[in-house]
Scaffold this motif. Structure first.
Motif, mmCIF file in Angstrom:
data_model
loop_
_atom_site.group_PDB
_atom_site.id
_atom_site.type_symbol
_atom_site.label_atom_id
_atom_site.label_comp_id
_atom_site.label_asym_id
_atom_site.label_seq_id
_atom_site.Cartn_x
_atom_site.Cartn_y
_atom_site.Cartn_z
ATOM 1 N N VAL A 181 -7.291 6.257 6.422
ATOM 2 C CA VAL A 181 -7.230 5.149 7.367
ATOM 3 C C VAL A 181 -6.347 4.083 6.716
ATOM 4 O O VAL A 181 -6.056 4.173 5.530
ATOM 5 C CB VAL A 181 -8.632 4.577 7.674
ATOM 6 C CG1 VAL A 181 -9.514 5.628 8.304
ATOM 7 C CG2 VAL A 181 -9.290 4.027 6.407
ATOM 8 N N VAL A 182 -5.938 3.085 7.483
ATOM 9 C CA VAL A 182 -5.043 2.076 6.910
ATOM 10 C C VAL A 182 -5.833 0.799 6.623
ATOM 11 O O VAL A 182 -6.516 0.293 7.516
ATOM 12 C CB VAL A 182 -3.878 1.774 7.874
ATOM 13 C CG1 VAL A 182 -2.940 0.752 7.256
ATOM 14 C CG2 VAL A 182 -3.115 3.047 8.215
ATOM 15 N N ILE A 209 0.812 -1.210 0.000
ATOM 16 C CA ILE A 209 0.000 0.000 0.000
ATOM 17 C C ILE A 209 0.848 1.264 0.000
ATOM 18 O O ILE A 209 0.386 2.345 0.303
ATOM 19 C CB ILE A 209 -0.953 0.016 1.207
ATOM 20 C CG1 ILE A 209 -0.180 -0.318 2.464
ATOM 21 C CG2 ILE A 209 -2.079 -0.960 0.989
ATOM 22 C CD1 ILE A 209 -1.024 -0.207 3.692
ATOM 23 N N PHE A 220 1.384 -6.332 13.685
ATOM 24 C CA PHE A 220 2.398 -5.378 13.251
ATOM 25 C C PHE A 220 3.228 -5.964 12.110
ATOM 26 O O PHE A 220 3.433 -7.176 12.030
ATOM 27 C CB PHE A 220 3.279 -5.026 14.448
ATOM 28 C CG PHE A 220 4.294 -3.961 14.173
ATOM 29 C CD1 PHE A 220 3.929 -2.774 13.563
ATOM 30 C CD2 PHE A 220 5.623 -4.144 14.550
ATOM 31 C CE1 PHE A 220 4.872 -1.795 13.320
ATOM 32 C CE2 PHE A 220 6.566 -3.163 14.310
ATOM 33 C CZ PHE A 220 6.183 -1.984 13.692
ATOM 34 N N GLY A 245 -4.175 7.635 10.369
ATOM 35 C CA GLY A 245 -3.288 6.562 9.944
ATOM 36 C C GLY A 245 -1.989 6.451 10.720
ATOM 37 O O GLY A 245 -1.143 5.632 10.394
ATOM 38 N N VAL A 246 -1.837 7.256 11.754
ATOM 39 C CA VAL A 246 -0.528 7.305 12.393
ATOM 40 C C VAL A 246 -0.412 6.305 13.542
ATOM 41 O O VAL A 246 -1.294 6.211 14.382
ATOM 42 C CB VAL A 246 -0.236 8.732 12.894
ATOM 43 C CG1 VAL A 246 1.074 8.770 13.652
ATOM 44 C CG2 VAL A 246 -0.179 9.702 11.732
ATOM 45 N N GLY A 247 0.687 5.583 13.557
ATOM 46 C CA GLY A 247 0.916 4.585 14.600
ATOM 47 C C GLY A 247 1.797 5.075 15.719
ATOM 48 O O GLY A 247 2.541 4.308 16.300
ATOM 49 N N PHE A 307 -0.635 4.082 -1.924
ATOM 50 C CA PHE A 307 -1.709 4.731 -1.178
ATOM 51 C C PHE A 307 -1.133 5.768 -0.199
ATOM 52 O O PHE A 307 -1.611 6.891 -0.093
ATOM 53 C CB PHE A 307 -2.513 3.656 -0.450
ATOM 54 C CG PHE A 307 -3.534 4.179 0.506
ATOM 55 C CD1 PHE A 307 -4.642 4.887 0.051
ATOM 56 C CD2 PHE A 307 -3.397 3.966 1.872
ATOM 57 C CE1 PHE A 307 -5.588 5.363 0.932
ATOM 58 C CE2 PHE A 307 -4.337 4.441 2.756
ATOM 59 C CZ PHE A 307 -5.440 5.139 2.291
ATOM 60 N N PHE A 308 -0.057 5.376 0.472
ATOM 61 C CA PHE A 308 0.588 6.301 1.409
ATOM 62 C C PHE A 308 1.058 7.565 0.707
ATOM 63 O O PHE A 308 0.946 8.667 1.230
ATOM 64 C CB PHE A 308 1.810 5.654 2.066
ATOM 65 C CG PHE A 308 1.480 4.553 3.014
ATOM 66 C CD1 PHE A 308 0.159 4.153 3.197
ATOM 67 C CD2 PHE A 308 2.470 3.924 3.737
ATOM 68 C CE1 PHE A 308 -0.156 3.136 4.063
ATOM 69 C CE2 PHE A 308 2.162 2.902 4.608
ATOM 70 C CZ PHE A 308 0.857 2.502 4.770
ATOM 71 N N ALA A 348 -2.913 -4.459 5.321
ATOM 72 C CA ALA A 348 -1.519 -4.103 5.598
ATOM 73 C C ALA A 348 -0.960 -4.952 6.731
ATOM 74 O O ALA A 348 0.253 -5.063 6.888
ATOM 75 C CB ALA A 348 -1.402 -2.627 5.954
ATOM 76 N N PHE A 349 -1.853 -5.551 7.532
ATOM 77 C CA PHE A 349 -1.424 -6.283 8.730
ATOM 78 C C PHE A 349 -1.638 -7.785 8.596
ATOM 79 O O PHE A 349 -1.704 -8.498 9.576
ATOM 80 C CB PHE A 349 -2.176 -5.741 9.945
ATOM 81 C CG PHE A 349 -2.050 -4.249 10.081
ATOM 82 C CD1 PHE A 349 -0.935 -3.686 10.677
ATOM 83 C CD2 PHE A 349 -3.025 -3.401 9.562
ATOM 84 C CE1 PHE A 349 -0.801 -2.313 10.773
ATOM 85 C CE2 PHE A 349 -2.895 -2.026 9.657
ATOM 86 C CZ PHE A 349 -1.776 -1.475 10.260
ATOM 87 N N ARG A 383 -7.804 0.059 9.885
ATOM 88 C CA ARG A 383 -7.272 0.503 11.174
ATOM 89 C C ARG A 383 -7.391 2.008 11.290
ATOM 90 O O ARG A 383 -6.954 2.750 10.403
ATOM 91 C CB ARG A 383 -5.803 0.101 11.327
ATOM 92 C CG ARG A 383 -5.283 0.375 12.744
ATOM 93 C CD ARG A 383 -3.770 0.308 12.838
ATOM 94 N NE ARG A 383 -3.133 1.499 12.298
ATOM 95 C CZ ARG A 383 -1.819 1.736 12.349
ATOM 96 N NH1 ARG A 383 -1.016 0.851 12.902
ATOM 97 N NH2 ARG A 383 -1.323 2.835 11.837
#
Ligand SMILES: Cc1ncc(COP(=O)(O)O)c(C=O)c1O
Lengths: 160, 391
Positions: free
Chosen positions: B350-351, B20, B126, B37-39, B23-24, B355-356, B365
């Motif tokens: 959003v993510v 992705i 993760f 979207g931030v972790g 997308f980012f 991705a996970f 997410r």
């Protein structure tokens, strides 16, 4: 829920009871009731707006004034304070420990206004021994809010 | 002309790129997008910790530390994990200070894996476990965790995937991206399966301080008999809002630690000195700061979950970390299409759950490391989107 409710309202008094209810995991009714109680117990004293007046074209002079008072017995300080806080120029008044006794926050339109208030009103009071006036030059932080324009979010927009 | 394809390591080149990425890039270029979207925490590192870092620089503490980290910090870590999670590790030879939890995960897998060894990875989780496993010569074996099990790892699911090549089980709880936690009974059930095996557990507890509903984190190594087979990984990034300081640690029995120590010594030398000196302050004097941040996350968590449920989406209630993982499958889009359309139409990032891990399909997410105001605005926009696309 009391303290958490109060700290939410302290940060944003315009938030609705419904929103608070979600944040605290309770019902809107319960929040409304609690707020009513906190108001009638005089724990919540008002809902104000925090304004950076320095950004607005309004000439006000702010000063902090330290007052030394003749030693007082028991409720003596309260009586002196009552006399002082009745003046509308006095925005806040606190009893302090240390080198002086009362700390006043005073506002006026000009330096002269403030100076006159000190010399003609405060200094004339029998119990006042000494005054020290500090004029405010700039406010950096108030009510836990930093007055500078905040930076934008420095984070990357997405991280996993 | 060099043919780089023939030059690069086969193993490294074969790691699939994050699908992705494109997308980012779109999100990064969009000016007025609201991102969920931030972790990482929105909070800045508490001031006393920053001040300790600044003071260390003023004092000229700009040299390497001992490889495993300063003794003072290791002693503080030992005390901290003891008072918080009832763990006992000797600061002399059972704790290594690392460059984030990330390095700890990497060197743990490198120290443990022989070619072909299988690593069980509960998913969604993760993103680093799989590539680190591959790079270390291991074989990643996903275990699907499901919404109906509250995204917890069950004994049954674990038993299904254990083979005689199983070397490591990763326990990524509290979980990014689902927000799932494992309570004591859940861990006991896992322990009962592992007790008669030689499987080592890599317990990634980086979100251990961020749990809700009064459910304090339980460390896997504190479960009876599990200490000897557990590598406990934790760090400063999430609890103390210290992502940029790059500091974490691992704690494990000395025979394991001594091999990880060698890798760390040669690949890294030591974790950043400024960060180590600041971290002592974090462990000693910042419980109150962590508590306050946690309280705020909790309020935001409730707002997000409530918001998604009011839109008519099924949304698992997360009890840890700072993510919610709503089920968007009822709209009929894939996670990635949902995320793309939402970004195009409402400018909210959003993510995608994929991705996970593949089993993240059908979910997205959303992080709540944002102010209540941003979260409310994002919810309003997502609500409009869902209303428009509802089937
Ligand atoms: C589950 C999990 N483990 C480990 C990490 C790595 O964190 P750090 O290297 O900053 O300690 C992250 C970061 O997002 C994470 O979500």
């Amino acid at each position: 829920m009391n303290k958490e409710l109060l700290s939410i309202l302290e940060k944003n008094s315009r938030i609705t009871p419904a929103e608070i209810a979600v944040m605290l995991g309770t019902t809107e009714e319960a929040v409304k009731e609690e707020i009513k109680k906190l108001e009638s117990d005089k724990i919540i004293l008002g809902y104000r707006t925090l304004i950076n007046w320095e950004q607005v074209d309004k000439d006000t002079i702010k000063a902090y004034i330290e007052l030394k008072i003749t030693p007082q017995a028991a409720k003596g300080f309260d009586r002196v304070a009552e006399k002082i806080y009745k003046y509308p120029q006095v925005k806040s008044l606190t009893l302090m420990s240390g080198a002086y006794d009362l700390l006043l926050e005073v506002e006026g339109e000009t330096l002269r206004d403030v100076a006159m208030f000190v010399s003609e009103k405060l200094s004339q009071m029998d119990s006042v021994i000494a005054t020290t006036t500090h004029f405010v030059l700039k406010t950096y932080k108030k009510e836990n809010v930093i007055f500078q324009h905040p930076d934008k979010d420095p984070r990357e927009v997405i991280t996993l | 002309m060099m043919n780089y394809d023939n030059i690069l390591s086969k193993k490294a080149s074969c790691i699939p790129p994050s699908g992705i990425r494109k997308f980012f890039d779109i999100v990064s270029e969009m000016k007025d997008a609201i991102s969920l979207g931030v972790g990482e925490p929105d909070f800045v590192t508490p001031w006393p910790i920053r001040e300790a870092g600044v003071t260390s620089l003023e004092k000229g503490r700009t040299h390497y530390t001992s490889n495993a980290g300063t003794m003072e910090l290791r002693e503080e870590i030992s005390r901290y994990v003891n008072r918080k999670y009832n763990l006992n590790y000797n600061p002399k030879n059972e704790i290594i200070v690392t460059v984030g939890g990330s390095e700890a995960i990497d060197i743990t897998l490198r120290a443990l894996l022989n070619p072909g060894d299988e690593v069980l990875i509960p998913e969604p989780s993760f993103v680093c476990y799989k590539p680190c496993t591959i790079l270390a010569g291991g074989v990643p074996v996903p275990i699907v965790t499901e919404e109906k099990d509250n995204f917890r790892l069950t004994k049954e699911k674990l038993l299904e995937k254990i083979t005689d090549r199983t070397k490591v089980l990763i326990l990524p709880f509290p979980n990014n991206p689902t927000g799932a936690i494992m309570e004591k009974e859940d861990l006991e059930a896992i322990a009962s399966v592992l007790r008669d095996t030689n499987i080592i557990v890599l317990s990634d507890e980086i979100y251990s301080e961020l749990t809700y509903n009064g459910k304090k984190h339980v460390s896997f190594a504190s479960i009876d008999g599990m200490w000897e087979r557990t590598v406990t990984i934790n760090g400063f990034s999430k609890a103390f809002a210290m992502t940029g300081w790059r500091l974490g640690y691992l704690a494990a029995p000395a025979p394991l630690c001594s091999v990880m120590y060698k890798i760390h010594q040669y690949a890294i030398m030591c974790a950043p000195t400024t960060s180590q000196l600041a971290a002592v302050e974090a462990l000693k004097n910042c419980d109150g700061d962590v508590e306050n941040m946690c309280k705020e996350y909790n309020q935001r968590r409730r707002v997000l979950v409530d918001g998604f449920r009011k839109m008519g989406l099924s949304c698992f209630e997360p009890e840890g970390a700072f993510y919610v993982f709503p089920n968007i499958s009822s709209l009929g889009y894939s996670s990635e299409d949902f995320a793309k359309k939402l970004l195009e139409e409402e400018k909210v990032a959003v993510v995608p759950g994929t991705a996970f891990g593949e089993c993240g399909e059908g979910f997205v997410r959303c992080s709540y490391a944002y102010s209540i105001e941003s979260i409310q605005e994002a919810l309003k926009r997502i609500g409009n989107f869902v209303e428009r696309h509802k089937k």
